[in-house]
Design a protein around this motif. Sequence first.
Motif, mmCIF file in Angstrom:
data_model
loop_
_atom_site.group_PDB
_atom_site.id
_atom_site.type_symbol
_atom_site.label_atom_id
_atom_site.label_comp_id
_atom_site.label_asym_id
_atom_site.label_seq_id
_atom_site.Cartn_x
_atom_site.Cartn_y
_atom_site.Cartn_z
ATOM 1 N N UNK A 170 0.802 -1.219 0.000
ATOM 2 C CA UNK A 170 0.000 0.000 0.000
ATOM 3 C C UNK A 170 0.832 1.265 0.000
ATOM 4 N N UNK A 171 2.117 1.141 0.068
ATOM 5 C CA UNK A 171 2.972 2.323 0.159
ATOM 6 C C UNK A 171 2.985 2.839 1.583
ATOM 7 N N UNK A 172 4.020 3.554 1.962
ATOM 8 C CA UNK A 172 4.146 4.041 3.334
ATOM 9 C C UNK A 172 2.949 4.857 3.758
ATOM 10 N N UNK A 173 2.557 5.812 2.904
ATOM 11 C CA UNK A 173 1.445 6.681 3.261
ATOM 12 C C UNK A 173 0.127 5.920 3.266
ATOM 13 N N UNK A 174 -0.034 5.073 2.306
ATOM 14 C CA UNK A 174 -1.271 4.299 2.229
ATOM 15 C C UNK A 174 -1.449 3.438 3.468
ATOM 16 N N UNK A 175 -0.355 2.821 3.878
ATOM 17 C CA UNK A 175 -0.400 1.967 5.061
ATOM 18 C C UNK A 175 -0.747 2.786 6.297
ATOM 19 N N UNK A 176 -0.095 3.950 6.400
ATOM 20 C CA UNK A 176 -0.319 4.839 7.547
ATOM 21 C C UNK A 176 -1.762 5.336 7.546
ATOM 22 N N UNK A 177 -2.215 5.674 6.346
ATOM 23 C CA UNK A 177 -3.581 6.204 6.213
ATOM 24 C C UNK A 177 -4.591 5.151 6.657
ATOM 25 N N UNK A 178 -4.306 3.901 6.289
ATOM 26 C CA UNK A 178 -5.245 2.859 6.650
ATOM 27 C C UNK A 178 -5.280 2.655 8.171
ATOM 28 N N UNK A 179 -4.109 2.781 8.794
ATOM 29 C CA UNK A 179 -4.091 2.621 10.248
ATOM 30 C C UNK A 179 -4.927 3.701 10.926
ATOM 31 N N UNK A 224 -7.580 5.539 9.348
ATOM 32 C CA UNK A 224 -8.956 5.723 8.873
ATOM 33 C C UNK A 224 -9.785 4.448 8.902
ATOM 34 N N UNK A 225 -9.161 3.357 9.117
ATOM 35 C CA UNK A 225 -9.914 2.108 9.103
ATOM 36 C C UNK A 225 -10.173 1.644 10.534
ATOM 37 N N UNK A 226 -11.311 1.216 10.945
ATOM 38 C CA UNK A 226 -12.504 1.014 10.114
ATOM 39 C C UNK A 226 -13.551 2.120 10.253
ATOM 40 N N UNK A 227 -13.281 3.161 11.068
ATOM 41 C CA UNK A 227 -14.370 4.088 11.386
ATOM 42 C C UNK A 227 -14.253 5.450 10.707
ATOM 43 N N UNK A 255 -9.166 4.679 15.735
ATOM 44 C CA UNK A 255 -8.769 3.710 14.706
ATOM 45 C C UNK A 255 -7.345 3.221 14.926
ATOM 46 N N UNK A 256 -6.488 4.159 15.291
ATOM 47 C CA UNK A 256 -5.090 3.786 15.450
ATOM 48 C C UNK A 256 -4.913 2.829 16.626
ATOM 49 N N UNK A 307 -2.173 -7.485 2.948
ATOM 50 C CA UNK A 307 -2.033 -6.982 1.583
ATOM 51 C C UNK A 307 -3.370 -6.669 0.923
ATOM 52 N N UNK A 308 -4.416 -7.357 1.413
ATOM 53 C CA UNK A 308 -5.721 -7.136 0.799
ATOM 54 C C UNK A 308 -6.254 -5.760 1.148
ATOM 55 N N UNK A 309 -7.007 -5.181 0.217
ATOM 56 C CA UNK A 309 -7.645 -3.903 0.500
ATOM 57 C C UNK A 309 -8.917 -4.130 1.292
ATOM 58 N N UNK A 310 -9.175 -3.202 2.185
ATOM 59 C CA UNK A 310 -10.382 -3.354 3.001
ATOM 60 C C UNK A 310 -11.589 -2.781 2.281
#
Lengths: 157, 280
Positions: B168-177, B179-182, B190-191, B277-280
Amino acid sequence: MSINATLLAQMIVFAVFVWFTMKFVWPPIMQAMRDRQKRISEGLAAAERGVRELNEATAKAEDMVAKARTQAQEILTNAQRQADETLERAREDARAEGERIVTAAREEVDQAVVSAKEDLRREVGALAVVGAERILKREIDAKAHNDIIDDLVAEIR
Amino acid sequence: MASAEEGGNTANQYIQHHLSNLQLDLSTMEVGGNISGFWVLNLDSLFFSVVLGVFFLAVFRMVAKKVTASEPGKLQTFVEMVHDFTDTQVRDIYHGNSTLIAPLAMTIFVWVFLMNFMDLIPVDALPAAAHAAGIDYLKVVPTTDLNITFGLSLSVFLLMIVYGIKAKGGMGFLKETLTHPFGKWLAPFNFVLFVVETVAKPVSLSLRLFGNLYAGELIFILIAVFTLGAGASLLAVPMFILQILLGLGWAIFHILVITLQAYIFGMLTIVYLSMVQDDH
């Protein structure tokens, strides 16, 4: 029962083992199994192709046999007919030849009869002349009486 | 059965002794048991885990070296079975294109199984032999050592982070931590959730394996205690028979447990690595 440096050592060992597996164990086995898979599928395809070819060949062979059989039959019929024709022609020729021979012989016979009659007539004419000479005791001029003799000959005929 | 060498033959000491590692203190370079502190190596756990791992790799490497695509031998068939089993599992679960996951899973399956298998060797056999050779402490099942199971699960954990960032890339991974799941308005929550979720995976992974094997080993030890110091008393005979029956039953049951635990550890590793690795 406490966490200590064993943890780090174990992580290093684990990393090395996984690296080794990834580098030296997994790929050759994977390759071999892929090769075998390929070989098996190729073998199956070849077998299928073989069966199909066999079927085709069998059909072709049967076709050829049937064709050959009709051809042979045809040849046989032709030969039979030809033989019949030849025989017939030979018979015809023989008959014609025989007839010809018979006709020729008959003509010859006729001719012989005619010439024999001629000879006979001539003999008889001569004999008549000789007889008449003896009766008359003198010579008859054959030339002077040829016409008479000829009349005689004609009468004998 | 008893080999307790410290004079006192009480059950407590026997059990305590069996649960102590042979340790090397890296600061003083002293070998002994029950040393506290972080810079200590559990020599027995490491020794058995390395020996078993090397055994596994040697056998598999030997097969891999002369592997053939035509008729395989018995050993190659076995190795191929393990290989194919792993490959199928990985293919079913993991849809990335990493060449690491399958060898990793196979290493875990076989290695953890072998380490667990040490549990089926009679509890006193190797320690007694070691004692005869002058080594006073020996714990033969590496997976009953938290350091070993955590060593495995922390490695998996690090791989999870690496693969997550890679996918997901560094930023993508960080962003997911965050913003996911709420959604982004609950970022701190979320974090926290992410941390708990992420930490729970390796912890549960290692504790499950450790707990099962530790409990199993402990029960083997408890069964062995039956005739400990019984001497020639009248009770010794029925206790001995009971001990044999219980030991046999537990060992047979344990064949299932050690296989299952190795399987679970490997499967969950694949699952975790594919989840990250899967997208949520």
